[in-house]
Design a protein around this motif. Sequence first.
Motif, short mmCIF file in Angstrom:
data_model
loop_
_atom_site.label_atom_id
_atom_site.label_comp_id
_atom_site.label_asym_id
_atom_site.label_seq_id
_atom_site.Cartn_x
_atom_site.Cartn_y
_atom_site.Cartn_z
N GLU A 1 0.84 -1.17 0.00
CA GLU A 1 0.00 0.00 0.00
C GLU A 1 0.89 1.24 0.00
O GLU A 1 1.78 1.37 0.81
CB GLU A 1 -0.91 -0.03 1.22
CG GLU A 1 -1.81 -1.24 1.28
CD GLU A 1 -1.09 -2.50 1.66
OE1 GLU A 1 -1.68 -3.56 1.46
OE2 GLU A 1 0.03 -2.46 2.15
N GLN B 1 -6.24 1.56 2.03
CA GLN B 1 -5.92 1.71 3.44
C GLN B 1 -7.13 1.49 4.34
O GLN B 1 -6.99 1.37 5.56
CB GLN B 1 -5.32 3.09 3.71
CG GLN B 1 -3.90 3.27 3.19
CD GLN B 1 -2.91 2.33 3.86
OE1 GLN B 1 -2.46 1.37 3.24
NE2 GLN B 1 -2.58 2.59 5.10
N PRO C 1 -4.26 -7.65 4.13
CA PRO C 1 -2.94 -7.27 3.62
C PRO C 1 -2.91 -7.40 2.10
O PRO C 1 -3.06 -8.49 1.55
CB PRO C 1 -1.99 -8.26 4.30
CG PRO C 1 -2.85 -9.43 4.66
CD PRO C 1 -4.22 -8.90 4.90
N SER D 1 -12.43 -4.84 12.66
CA SER D 1 -11.53 -3.73 12.36
C SER D 1 -11.90 -2.51 13.20
O SER D 1 -13.08 -2.27 13.51
CB SER D 1 -11.56 -3.39 10.87
OG SER D 1 -12.85 -3.03 10.45
N GLY E 1 -3.30 -7.06 12.06
CA GLY E 1 -2.67 -6.11 11.18
C GLY E 1 -2.94 -4.68 11.56
O GLY E 1 -3.91 -4.37 12.27
N LYS F 1 -2.70 -0.75 9.53
CA LYS F 1 -2.41 0.09 8.38
C LYS F 1 -2.35 1.54 8.86
O LYS F 1 -3.32 2.03 9.45
CB LYS F 1 -3.49 -0.08 7.30
CG LYS F 1 -3.52 -1.47 6.69
CD LYS F 1 -4.45 -1.54 5.49
CE LYS F 1 -4.33 -2.89 4.78
NZ LYS F 1 -5.11 -2.95 3.53
N THR F 2 -1.23 2.20 8.59
CA THR F 2 -1.03 3.54 9.12
C THR F 2 -0.44 4.45 8.06
O THR F 2 0.29 4.00 7.17
CB THR F 2 -0.09 3.52 10.34
OG1 THR F 2 1.23 3.16 9.91
CG2 THR F 2 -0.56 2.54 11.39
N GLN F 3 -0.78 5.72 8.18
CA GLN F 3 -0.15 6.77 7.38
C GLN F 3 0.17 7.94 8.29
O GLN F 3 -0.53 8.19 9.27
CB GLN F 3 -1.07 7.21 6.23
CG GLN F 3 -1.25 6.14 5.18
CD GLN F 3 -2.14 6.58 4.03
OE1 GLN F 3 -3.23 7.08 4.25
NE2 GLN F 3 -1.66 6.40 2.82
N THR G 1 3.64 5.76 4.50
CA THR G 1 2.72 4.66 4.80
C THR G 1 3.51 3.52 5.42
O THR G 1 4.57 3.14 4.91
CB THR G 1 2.04 4.15 3.52
OG1 THR G 1 1.27 5.21 2.94
CG2 THR G 1 1.12 2.98 3.82
N ASN H 1 2.51 -0.35 6.90
CA ASN H 1 1.53 -1.40 7.18
C ASN H 1 2.26 -2.63 7.71
O ASN H 1 3.28 -3.03 7.14
CB ASN H 1 0.76 -1.76 5.92
CG ASN H 1 -0.05 -0.59 5.38
OD1 ASN H 1 -0.48 0.28 6.14
ND2 ASN H 1 -0.24 -0.54 4.08
N THR I 1 1.71 -6.68 9.37
CA THR I 1 0.80 -7.83 9.51
C THR I 1 1.53 -8.98 10.19
O THR I 1 2.67 -9.30 9.83
CB THR I 1 0.30 -8.31 8.13
OG1 THR I 1 -0.28 -7.23 7.43
CG2 THR I 1 -0.72 -9.43 8.31
N ASP J 1 5.30 -3.32 5.16
CA ASP J 1 5.41 -2.55 3.92
C ASP J 1 5.53 -1.07 4.28
O ASP J 1 4.65 -0.52 4.96
CB ASP J 1 4.17 -2.75 3.02
CG ASP J 1 3.94 -4.20 2.67
OD1 ASP J 1 4.92 -4.88 2.37
OD2 ASP J 1 2.77 -4.63 2.69
#
Length: 815
Positions: A24, A65, A70, A530, A582, A584-586, A593, A595, A597, A636
């Motif tokens: 991502e 995102q 994943p 989530s 997992g 997912k961050t920005q 970014t 991510n 997992t 990632d």
Amino acid sequence: MLLAAQAQLAEQPQQPPTPVVVGERPRDATAATPGDPERTEEDVQRSSAAADVVVTARRRSEAVQNVPIPISVVGVKELDATGSFNVQRLQQLQPTLQFYSTNPRNSSINIRGLGAPLGLTNDGIEQGVGIYIDQVYLSRVAAATLDFLDVQQIETLRGPQGTLYGKNTVAGAINITSKAPSFTPQGRAEITVGNLEFKQGKASVSGPLTDNVAIRIGLSTTSRRGTIYNVASDSYVNAQDNLGIRTALLWKATDTLDLTLSGDYSRQNPACCAQIFVRVGNTQRALNRQFDALAAAQGYEPPSRNPFDRVTDLDAKLSARNELGGLSLRGEYHLGGGTLTSITAYRFWDWLPANDRDFTGLPITTLSQNPSRQDQYTQEFRYAGEGRGFDYVLGAFGFYQTIKTTGTQRQGPAASRWLINPSNALSRDPSVLDGLTANNDISLKNFSGALFGKLNWKLTDDVTLSPGVRLNYDDKVGSYISVVRDGQGNLVPATGGTARQAAQRDAIQPQAFRDQKFREWNVSYDLTASYKPSRDVLLYATYAHSFKSGGLNLNGVPVVGGVVQTQLAQVKPEKVDHFELGAKTQFWDRKATLNVTGFWTEIRDYQAVVNNSSTSTLRGYLANAGKVRVRGVEADFSVRPSDRVTFYTNGAFTDHEYVDFKNAPCPPELSGGGNGTPIGAPGQPGTNSPVVCDISGQWLPGISKFAFSYGGEYNLPGQVLGASGEAYVGVDANSRTKFSSNASRSIYTDVNGYTLVNARLGFRTDKGVNVFGWVRNLFDIEYYEVLATTPGNTGLIAGNVGDPRTYGLTVGFGF
């Protein structure tokens, strides 16, 4: 190879290029929403300001995102810039994607090391990684060996996807989206030349035919001289010779109904595929029955014992003609508060091979081929709707496949000396095995049907529960017939007969079983929770229970006392339990970014080749091992600190083992000896070998404990010949640690880790012109793609060496 040339039409070089990042990413100017041809690149660039890469992983368009799966996303610009024109190239960008191939039919695609055991090819079982092109399921891995054709975006979904993608996605799915027809005239062309006589051309054009009908046509062609010189034929082998064409018609029938008719055809016809001499490792056979003694007895020596001399002397014909194509009709009807989708498709696959299966320049096996024809028909209905606080997908899927394989194996005048014990006088009579021929007839009829549903229920603005379920039914009927005749055309009986016929039967065993059946219901289900505490953070947890279809053992089963052991023809499904956490961050104003997992996957009844002392020690057969486990962590990361610079790095740590596999075939160093005790030391000639080996606790094949991909690009604005644009330089690399290349780990078939570096330097203009030089395997690293044991426990290890350094120039332009 379609991708390499299809950079998005409206490229705007004043905008920095898409980061060459797998996984991502903060921005992607090429991710047009599938099924929305009017979504232009300009639209996507505007959405990119919100760092939204659009995917259809959950059968609806969403920002990647926001999807609790994943996913690695590669857009058209990344594919073009890195020369990733097929799955083999794509794996260099994605650490958890593995692709192994000795020829198109003998190929496997794995994600996180799962999918199909390395080197295991059998018409009666199916893969564990689902491959979808424009939402059409491709049931044969051979499709992955062909070039990408006019592709817009590739999504690799990691982990079981059994609810929405079906039974054979226990490791994940590869979701390929082609470029859609456009109502704005556009086109793109690209020509590449390089060393090894590499030539590649790609072109696509799209535009309106009427106010509500648009067309798109794309084609590609690639050729390259082989990388291995065959002294026997005075030619280079393992070449490339690929051709592909795709066309699509979009009819906007009404304001609420779109119909897309697509057709494609791809063909490979190279001089391929040679596995060459790598090394000799001692087995437990008598010394005079091992490779060096057998070769010396016939005055034979390989042309080189250094595989990186890239020389072979294979004397049998080599061919790998591979044709694949089909038609599909997709209808999308906006109904009520959702969209009803229908996808009707037909696909075919023709495989016309010729191999040298003794891996030497001796006429031992002079003909080895398994031409195969597959036809498949699929129909899917799917409704994606939403209500207050929830959305959902409901669907039905039907699949019917026929496979017909007609193989031939013929022994030559050197076979008797090579295959029959030298203490037997028959070994000195070439006529015993010369001309001995097996004609194999393999057929399969395969039906599968499923009902499925997936719900995303927002408990609060920040918390969502996503349960899913799929009910699946499989019905397979298959036959395997192998008729063996001697050089004079006489039938070789399955049992009894003369000593001569017994020697012939030891070389090739005749057998037949017809109309074996496999029928079973299975249920896949999953639950994902989530939590989105802020705009740029998504946390999720998943449990999934899935399966890979059972099937039939259509490579033959053991024969004991002339009786075919048909009770071993059926293979049970794999049963998968999977856990995943997992994040997912920005951050940095969405310029970066990250991510991460963590996953834990266990498979019971793992489909593999086994030995069984209660039936036969003469051959392995496909059956179920006890249990395997794969667990690990993936990360990632990508960053774009300015319009001038992009950088990415993706990494994976994977712990993998057979938890319970007590009846595995033994590796070559524990094979070929006599029966009895004591068991000899590994590789000690003339000693006893175990009937089976317990490899519980050992590595699974093909998986590196650590794997990384990383790279970046830097650009500067400028002018060339009065044209405004930007100069750029990019580097991409991938590294992996040692992995096993044999189902039962062997001291002879571990592949050492390596790092490959690719680079490019070029200039692109405001008008869509892009000129760049490129080099792959910059430091000319010597490495193996795969190693393999060869038949007969002679100790010969063959393999595929990776490509040497290659370089070239690409010129592309568009309007």
